[in-house]
Design an enzyme around this catalytic site. Structure first.
Site, short mmCIF file in Angstrom:
data_model
loop_
_atom_site.label_atom_id
_atom_site.label_comp_id
_atom_site.label_asym_id
_atom_site.label_seq_id
_atom_site.Cartn_x
_atom_site.Cartn_y
_atom_site.Cartn_z
N ALA A 65 132.46 18.03 53.25
CA ALA A 65 133.52 18.07 52.23
C ALA A 65 134.57 17.03 52.61
CB ALA A 65 134.12 19.45 52.18
N GLY A 109 129.43 20.36 54.51
CA GLY A 109 128.99 20.53 53.12
C GLY A 109 127.77 19.67 52.80
N GLU A 112 124.90 21.65 53.96
CA GLU A 112 124.79 22.78 53.03
C GLU A 112 124.18 22.35 51.70
OE1 GLU A 112 129.06 23.59 53.79
OE2 GLU A 112 128.43 25.67 53.89
N GLU A 132 132.30 22.16 61.16
CA GLU A 132 133.58 22.65 60.62
C GLU A 132 134.47 23.26 61.70
OE1 GLU A 132 130.58 23.22 59.23
OE2 GLU A 132 130.69 23.09 57.05
C1 HXC Z 1 136.62 12.41 54.33
C2 HXC Z 1 135.33 11.09 55.71
C3 HXC Z 1 134.51 12.18 56.06
C4 HXC Z 1 134.82 13.45 55.47
C5 HXC Z 1 133.78 10.46 57.10
N1 HXC Z 1 134.84 10.04 56.38
N2 HXC Z 1 133.58 11.76 56.93
N3 HXC Z 1 136.36 11.21 54.86
N4 HXC Z 1 135.88 13.51 54.62
N5 HXC Z 1 134.09 14.54 55.69
C6 HXC Z 1 135.41 8.69 56.30
C7 HXC Z 1 136.21 8.36 57.54
O1 HXC Z 1 137.52 8.90 57.46
C8 HXC Z 1 136.20 6.84 57.49
O2 HXC Z 1 137.15 6.42 56.54
C9 HXC Z 1 134.81 6.53 56.94
O3 HXC Z 1 134.38 7.72 56.28
C10 HXC Z 1 133.83 6.19 58.02
O4 HXC Z 1 133.82 7.22 58.99
P1 HXC Z 1 134.01 6.96 60.55
O5 HXC Z 1 134.46 8.24 61.14
O6 HXC Z 1 134.84 5.75 60.81
O7 HXC Z 1 132.50 6.62 60.96
P2 HXC Z 1 131.74 6.96 62.33
O8 HXC Z 1 132.62 6.68 63.52
O9 HXC Z 1 130.42 6.27 62.24
O10 HXC Z 1 131.51 8.54 62.31
C11 HXC Z 1 130.74 9.15 61.29
C12 HXC Z 1 130.91 10.68 61.29
C13 HXC Z 1 132.42 11.02 61.25
C14 HXC Z 1 130.28 11.27 62.57
C15 HXC Z 1 130.16 11.21 60.09
O11 HXC Z 1 133.02 10.32 60.17
C16 HXC Z 1 132.71 12.48 61.10
O12 HXC Z 1 132.65 13.25 62.07
N6 HXC Z 1 133.08 12.89 59.89
C17 HXC Z 1 133.51 14.26 59.59
C18 HXC Z 1 132.37 15.21 59.60
C19 HXC Z 1 132.81 16.64 59.34
O13 HXC Z 1 133.66 17.16 60.06
N7 HXC Z 1 132.28 17.24 58.30
C20 HXC Z 1 132.65 18.61 57.90
C21 HXC Z 1 133.75 18.54 56.88
S1 HXC Z 1 134.29 20.14 56.42
P3 HXC Z 1 138.23 5.25 56.88
O14 HXC Z 1 139.09 5.20 55.65
O15 HXC Z 1 138.91 5.63 58.14
O16 HXC Z 1 137.35 4.02 57.05
C22 HXC Z 1 133.12 20.71 55.39
C23 HXC Z 1 133.34 22.12 54.86
C24 HXC Z 1 132.42 22.43 53.75
O17 HXC Z 1 132.19 20.06 55.08
C25 HXC Z 1 132.91 23.60 52.99
C26 HXC Z 1 132.70 23.46 51.51
C27 HXC Z 1 133.76 24.09 50.69
#
Ligand code: HXC
Length: 258
Positions: A65, A109, A112, A132
């Site tokens: 998400a 997400g 999921e 998460e």
């Molecule tokens: C918003 C995101 C994002 C996310 C990545 N980006 N994941 N933006 N939401 N979930 C953005 C980063 O901010 C960055 O933007 C760009 O994408 C590239 O990501 P990087 O982190 O620079 O790349 P990298 O170092 O290769 O790492 C990739 C990654 C990491 C491992 C996927 O981005 C990461 O850990 N992302 C978050 C994963 C996460 O926590 N997901 C769960 C979310 S909560 P900029 O602008 O800086 O270039 C969830 C709850 C679901 O999903 C519930 C449903 C209701």
């Protein structure tokens, strides 16, 4: 209306929906999930479409998400808007088969969403995770429930509690994905699987989907009864007669969804 966060292409009875927010690793925001739910509904009701493939980019199926969109929200806002509830239900309600073709990250997400599809074909580069916990929240569109049913409690707890990423090979061993293919062949393999499904009777593919999904929701005895009723019911269709005649006459069946 045109889509901004997804790309939809329909060819040879297969609708391919590509998540398309390259600057954010295909993070799922309200717009994307709304567009996805609409595209899936349209594909589901389009007579030309017989199977759907959902995919992302080579780097990310979806990294979860959108954290930027969620970060400032309060409980009241999340609860009143039923955040992602409507879209999630619309996606899970699709009756035609949906294959997830996953390359790169399928996190939170994103994992999921892949699990909401009927099965997952993974590139050898795919990484699945429910990280998460690192954000101080838990999964919100089925992660704790579907992952546990798919890979069992031990691996599900491990993934949700540590937030570690599970590589494709392990995901296949654990039963999360149906096959792992070289990354360069991912779309070709997914399209071939979709074409195989598109050749079948739609009545039968929908019945398969209903029956298998019932296995996750009910007791074995109830599920068996449900399956048997559907099995019997299919003997009222022309496609059953055609499928069995074609076998006996040693020819390809010509299904007409009747
Ligand atoms: C918003 C995101 C994002 C996310 C990545 N980006 N994941 N933006 N939401 N979930 C953005 C980063 O901010 C960055 O933007 C760009 O994408 C590239 O990501 P990087 O982190 O620079 O790349 P990298 O170092 O290769 O790492 C990739 C990654 C990491 C491992 C996927 O981005 C990461 O850990 N992302 C978050 C994963 C996460 O926590 N997901 C769960 C979310 S909560 P900029 O602008 O800086 O270039 C969830 C709850 C679901 O999903 C519930 C449903 C209701």
């Amino acid at each position: 209306m045109a889509y901004e966060t997804i790309v939809v292409e329909t060819e040879d009875h297969v609708a391919t929906i590509k998540l398309n927010r390259p600057d954010a690793m295909n993070a799922l925001n309200s717009q994307l999930l709304g567009e996805l739910a609409r595209a899936l509904r349209e594909a589901d009701t389009n007579d030309k479409v017989r199977c759907i493939v959902l995919t992302g980019s080579s780097k990310a199926f979806a990294a979860g998400a959108d954290i930027k969109e969620m970060s400032q929200k309060s409980f009241v806002e999340m609860y009143l808007s039923d955040f992602f509830g409507t879209e999630h239900e619309a996606i899970a309600r699709v009756r035609k088969p949906v294959i997830a073709a996953v390359s790169g990250y399928a996190l939170g997400g994103g994992c999921e969403l892949a699990m909401m599809c009927d099965f997952i074909i993974a590139a050898d580069s795919a990484k699945f995770g429910q990280p998460e916990i690192n954000l101080g929240v838990i999964a919100g569109i089925g992660g704790t429930q579907r992952l546990t049913r798919m890979v069992g409690k031990a691996k599900s707890m491990d993934m949700h509690l540590t937030g570690r990423f599970m590589p494709a090979e392990e995901a296949e061993r654990a039963g999360l994905v149906s096959r792992v293919v070289p990354a360069k062949n991912l779309m070709e393999e997914a399209q071939a699987a979709a074409q195989k499904i598109a050749e079948k009777s739609m009545l039968t593919t929908m019945a398969v989907k209903e029956a298998v999904n019932r296995a996750e929701e009910t007791s074995l005895a109830e599920g068996m009864r449900f399956e048997r009723r559907l099995f019997h019911a299919l003997f009222s269709t022309e496609d059953q007669a055609e499928g069995m005649s074609a076998f006996l006459e040693k020819r390809e069946a010509q299904f007409r969804d009747r």
